[in-house]
Design a protein around this motif. Structure first.
Motif, PDB file in Angstrom:
ATOM      1  N   PHE A  27      10.438 -10.183  -4.817  1.00 33.65           N
ATOM      2  CA  PHE A  27      10.286  -8.907  -5.529  1.00 33.65           C
ATOM      3  C   PHE A  27      11.699  -8.358  -5.660  1.00 33.65           C
ATOM      4  O   PHE A  27      12.239  -7.813  -4.699  1.00 33.65           O
ATOM      5  CB  PHE A  27       9.413  -7.923  -4.744  1.00 33.65           C
ATOM      6  CG  PHE A  27       7.977  -8.348  -4.634  1.00 33.65           C
ATOM      7  CD1 PHE A  27       7.139  -8.273  -5.750  1.00 33.65           C
ATOM      8  CD2 PHE A  27       7.455  -8.817  -3.440  1.00 33.65           C
ATOM      9  CE1 PHE A  27       5.802  -8.656  -5.652  1.00 33.65           C
ATOM     10  CE2 PHE A  27       6.128  -9.208  -3.342  1.00 33.65           C
ATOM     11  CZ  PHE A  27       5.306  -9.127  -4.456  1.00 33.65           C
ATOM     12  N   LEU A  30      14.123  -8.774  -2.695  1.00 31.69           N
ATOM     13  CA  LEU A  30      13.332  -9.016  -1.481  1.00 31.69           C
ATOM     14  C   LEU A  30      12.583 -10.355  -1.567  1.00 31.69           C
ATOM     15  O   LEU A  30      11.882 -10.620  -2.543  1.00 31.69           O
ATOM     16  CB  LEU A  30      12.308  -7.886  -1.306  1.00 31.69           C
ATOM     17  CG  LEU A  30      11.409  -8.066  -0.093  1.00 31.69           C
ATOM     18  CD1 LEU A  30      12.034  -7.412   1.132  1.00 31.69           C
ATOM     19  CD2 LEU A  30      10.035  -7.486  -0.346  1.00 31.69           C
ATOM     20  N   ALA A  32       9.625 -12.022  -0.274  1.00 29.86           N
ATOM     21  CA  ALA A  32       8.395 -11.727   0.468  1.00 29.86           C
ATOM     22  C   ALA A  32       7.764 -13.005   1.012  1.00 29.86           C
ATOM     23  O   ALA A  32       7.079 -12.988   2.038  1.00 29.86           O
ATOM     24  CB  ALA A  32       7.404 -10.982  -0.425  1.00 29.86           C
ATOM     25  N   ALA A  51       2.822 -10.154  11.906  1.00 28.76           N
ATOM     26  CA  ALA A  51       2.985  -8.703  12.007  1.00 28.76           C
ATOM     27  C   ALA A  51       2.982  -8.076  10.618  1.00 28.76           C
ATOM     28  O   ALA A  51       3.015  -8.789   9.600  1.00 28.76           O
ATOM     29  CB  ALA A  51       4.293  -8.405  12.725  1.00 28.76           C
ATOM     30  N   ASN A  52       2.960  -6.752  10.559  1.00 30.96           N
ATOM     31  CA  ASN A  52       3.022  -6.046   9.270  1.00 30.96           C
ATOM     32  C   ASN A  52       4.253  -6.498   8.492  1.00 30.96           C
ATOM     33  O   ASN A  52       5.336  -6.605   9.062  1.00 30.96           O
ATOM     34  CB  ASN A  52       3.133  -4.532   9.491  1.00 30.96           C
ATOM     35  CG  ASN A  52       1.842  -3.966  10.044  1.00 30.96           C
ATOM     36  OD1 ASN A  52       0.773  -4.545   9.865  1.00 30.96           O
ATOM     37  ND2 ASN A  52       1.935  -2.837  10.734  1.00 30.96           N
ATOM     38  N   GLY A  53       4.049  -6.750   7.195  1.00 33.68           N
ATOM     39  CA  GLY A  53       5.182  -7.124   6.346  1.00 33.68           C
ATOM     40  C   GLY A  53       5.551  -8.598   6.423  1.00 33.68           C
ATOM     41  O   GLY A  53       6.537  -9.031   5.817  1.00 33.68           O
ATOM     42  N   ALA A  54       4.778  -9.396   7.161  1.00 29.68           N
ATOM     43  CA  ALA A  54       5.109 -10.821   7.319  1.00 29.68           C
ATOM     44  C   ALA A  54       4.941 -11.601   6.012  1.00 29.68           C
ATOM     45  O   ALA A  54       5.497 -12.683   5.855  1.00 29.68           O
ATOM     46  CB  ALA A  54       4.240 -11.442   8.409  1.00 29.68           C
ATOM     47  N   GLY A  55       4.135 -11.068   5.096  1.00 29.04           N
ATOM     48  CA  GLY A  55       3.944 -11.758   3.814  1.00 29.04           C
ATOM     49  C   GLY A  55       2.528 -12.271   3.593  1.00 29.04           C
ATOM     50  O   GLY A  55       2.258 -12.984   2.620  1.00 29.04           O
ATOM     51  N   LYS A  56       1.603 -11.866   4.449  1.00 26.44           N
ATOM     52  CA  LYS A  56       0.240 -12.410   4.391  1.00 26.44           C
ATOM     53  C   LYS A  56      -0.477 -12.040   3.090  1.00 26.44           C
ATOM     54  O   LYS A  56      -1.068 -12.893   2.429  1.00 26.44           O
ATOM     55  CB  LYS A  56      -0.576 -11.910   5.608  1.00 26.44           C
ATOM     56  CG  LYS A  56       0.095 -12.215   6.939  1.00 26.44           C
ATOM     57  CD  LYS A  56      -0.659 -11.655   8.130  1.00 26.44           C
ATOM     58  CE  LYS A  56      -0.852 -10.157   8.158  1.00 26.44           C
ATOM     59  NZ  LYS A  56       0.390  -9.375   8.360  1.00 26.44           N
ATOM     60  N   HIS A 216      -5.759  -8.826  11.852  1.00 29.39           N
ATOM     61  CA  HIS A 216      -4.888  -8.385  12.939  1.00 29.39           C
ATOM     62  C   HIS A 216      -5.584  -8.492  14.292  1.00 29.39           C
ATOM     63  O   HIS A 216      -4.924  -8.628  15.312  1.00 29.39           O
ATOM     64  CB  HIS A 216      -4.429  -6.941  12.696  1.00 29.39           C
ATOM     65  CG  HIS A 216      -3.333  -6.855  11.687  1.00 29.39           C
ATOM     66  ND1 HIS A 216      -2.041  -7.233  11.946  1.00 29.39           N
ATOM     67  CD2 HIS A 216      -3.335  -6.478  10.386  1.00 29.39           C
ATOM     68  CE1 HIS A 216      -1.286  -7.064  10.878  1.00 29.39           C
ATOM     69  NE2 HIS A 216      -2.057  -6.620   9.900  1.00 29.39           N
TER      70      HIS A 216
HETATM   71  N1  LIG Z   1       4.306  -5.476  -5.255  1.00 28.49           N
HETATM   72  C1  LIG Z   1       5.339  -5.461  -4.410  1.00 28.49           C
HETATM   73  N2  LIG Z   1       6.548  -4.993  -4.797  1.00 28.49           N
HETATM   74  C2  LIG Z   1       7.591  -4.975  -3.940  1.00 28.49           C
HETATM   75  N3  LIG Z   1       7.543  -5.421  -2.669  1.00 28.49           N
HETATM   76  C3  LIG Z   1       6.366  -5.898  -2.222  1.00 28.49           C
HETATM   77  C4  LIG Z   1       5.209  -5.942  -3.071  1.00 28.49           C
HETATM   78  N4  LIG Z   1       4.179  -6.475  -2.349  1.00 28.49           N
HETATM   79  C5  LIG Z   1       4.670  -6.733  -1.123  1.00 28.49           C
HETATM   80  N5  LIG Z   1       5.979  -6.388  -1.044  1.00 28.49           N
HETATM   81  C6  LIG Z   1       6.859  -6.539   0.129  1.00 28.49           C
HETATM   82  O1  LIG Z   1       6.736  -7.879   0.583  1.00 28.49           O
HETATM   83  C7  LIG Z   1       6.769  -7.919   2.010  1.00 28.49           C
HETATM   84  C8  LIG Z   1       5.505  -8.606   2.512  1.00 28.49           C
HETATM   85  O2  LIG Z   1       4.406  -7.701   2.302  1.00 28.49           O
HETATM   86  P1  LIG Z   1       2.889  -8.117   2.549  1.00 28.49           P
HETATM   87  O3  LIG Z   1       2.041  -6.983   2.095  1.00 28.49           O
HETATM   88  O4  LIG Z   1       2.629  -9.447   1.960  1.00 28.49           O
HETATM   89  O5  LIG Z   1       2.862  -8.234   4.141  1.00 28.49           O
HETATM   90  P2  LIG Z   1       1.602  -8.376   5.091  1.00 28.49           P
HETATM   91  O6  LIG Z   1       1.926  -9.462   6.070  1.00 28.49           O
HETATM   92  O7  LIG Z   1       0.365  -8.541   4.294  1.00 28.49           O
HETATM   93  O8  LIG Z   1       1.598  -6.972   5.821  1.00 28.49           O
HETATM   94  P3  LIG Z   1       0.345  -6.077   6.355  1.00 28.49           P
HETATM   95  O9  LIG Z   1      -0.150  -6.772   7.584  1.00 28.49           O
HETATM   96  O10 LIG Z   1       0.987  -4.769   6.664  1.00 28.49           O
HETATM   97  O11 LIG Z   1      -0.674  -5.992   5.260  1.00 28.49           O
HETATM   98  C9  LIG Z   1       6.930  -6.498   2.489  1.00 28.49           C
HETATM   99  O12 LIG Z   1       8.293  -6.267   2.747  1.00 28.49           O
HETATM  100  C10 LIG Z   1       6.429  -5.681   1.313  1.00 28.49           C
HETATM  101  O13 LIG Z   1       7.057  -4.421   1.279  1.00 28.49           O
END
Ligand SMILES: Nc1ncnc2c1ncn2[C@@H]1O[C@H](COP(=O)(O)OP(=O)(O)OP(=O)(O)O)[C@@H](O)[C@H]1O
Length: 261
Positions: A27, A30, A32, A51-56, A216
């Protein structure tokens, strides 16, 4: 045409249910997802942890086509779907639930399921109320049985308990002929009793349906899968069976934080 159909059928039987090869998603600056390679077999149940933000969720979005990858390839039952629109993937048997409810709150349980069936079928839509013998209505009732909500058929969704709404979301994903379902945090907000019911429900899904679950709550996730993929900072961190992942000190550190054990 007949040969094409046979080739497609053979390919789908011999290939994995899902194969990601070097999948990345950026993105802007970033990253992801970075170079994710995963293979999920027919009927396999897999957890994606991290964890949160891992990319799942980004991983789910890449698989469904909501946000296609910026690099890498995705094969669904042998077919390269990397650039296929989301609707085409649904037509091939891919389903998903979301963290936030996608239900029609003013409609009954049965009507929600009926609409889900109609949504994935190809026929023309009619506003006439379907009879009991209508095939879509029959499927909707079967799905309602599968998620144990038949006693609430006519109840408006807004009157359901939170756990029942989550059960219904799983029911919606059973519409049509799912071959792989992506469950995004199905246990979020559930009580401990509802969590136990969710575990039973997921374990009881038809064996031919593969699923990947983001969850989680490890007590739920590790009890309903054969295998786990742990992600960290957009990368694959570790893979293993539930008992291996549960005992892994590195996983505990990144998943539960440095303060853990
Ligand atoms: N549409 C988007 N635009 C910009 N950045 C994004 C977008 N979607 C996700 N991200 C970024 O990509 C990274 C991974 O996010 P993602 O939502 O996939 O994590 P996650 O593991 O699902 O977290 P959670 O457990 O909090 O849901 C994060 O830094 C998030 O801010």
């Amino acid at each position: 045409m007949a040969l094409e159909t046979t080739t497609a059928a053979t390919r789908s039987m011999s290939a994995s249910a899902l194969e990601l090869q070097g999948v990345s998603r950026h993105f802007g600056a970033l990253v992801a997802l970075r170079d994710i390679t995963i293979r999920v077999e027919h009927g396999e149940r897999r957890a994606v942890l991290g964890a949160n933000g891992a990319g799942k969720t980004t991983l789910f979005n890449a698989i469904t086509g909501d946000f296609p990858p910026t690099a890498g390839s995705i094969r669904f039952f042998g077919e390269d779907v990397t650039t296929l629109p989301a609707a085409e993937r649904i037509r091939r048997g891919l389903r998903r639930t979301y963290q936030n409810s996608q239900l029609f709150k003013g409609l009954s349980v049965l009507d929600n399921l009926f609409l889900a069936v109609r949504g994935v079928s190809r026929g023309r839509f009619s506003f006439r109320r379907p009879g009991l013998a209508d095939p879509a209505m029959r499927s909707a009732r079967e799905m309602m049985d599968a998620v144990r909500l038949s006693h609430l058929a006519q109840t408006p969704v807004a009157d359901l308990a939170h756990g029942q709404q989550r059960q219904l979301e799983i029911g919606m994903a059973l519409a049509g002929a799912p071959r792989l379902i992506l469950f995004d945090e199905p246990a979020a907000g559930l009580s401990s009793v509802e969590r136990r019911e969710l575990v039973e429900l997921l374990k009881g899904l038809p064996e031919h349906i593969a699923y990947i679950i983001i969850e989680h709550d490890l007590d739920v996730a590790l009890r309903v899968v054969d295998y786990c993929t742990v992600m960290h900072n957009g990368e694959m961190f570790k893979e293993g069976r539930p008992e291996e992942i549960e005992a892994d000190a590195d996983v505990q550190r990144i998943y539960l934080g440095d303060g853990h054990g």
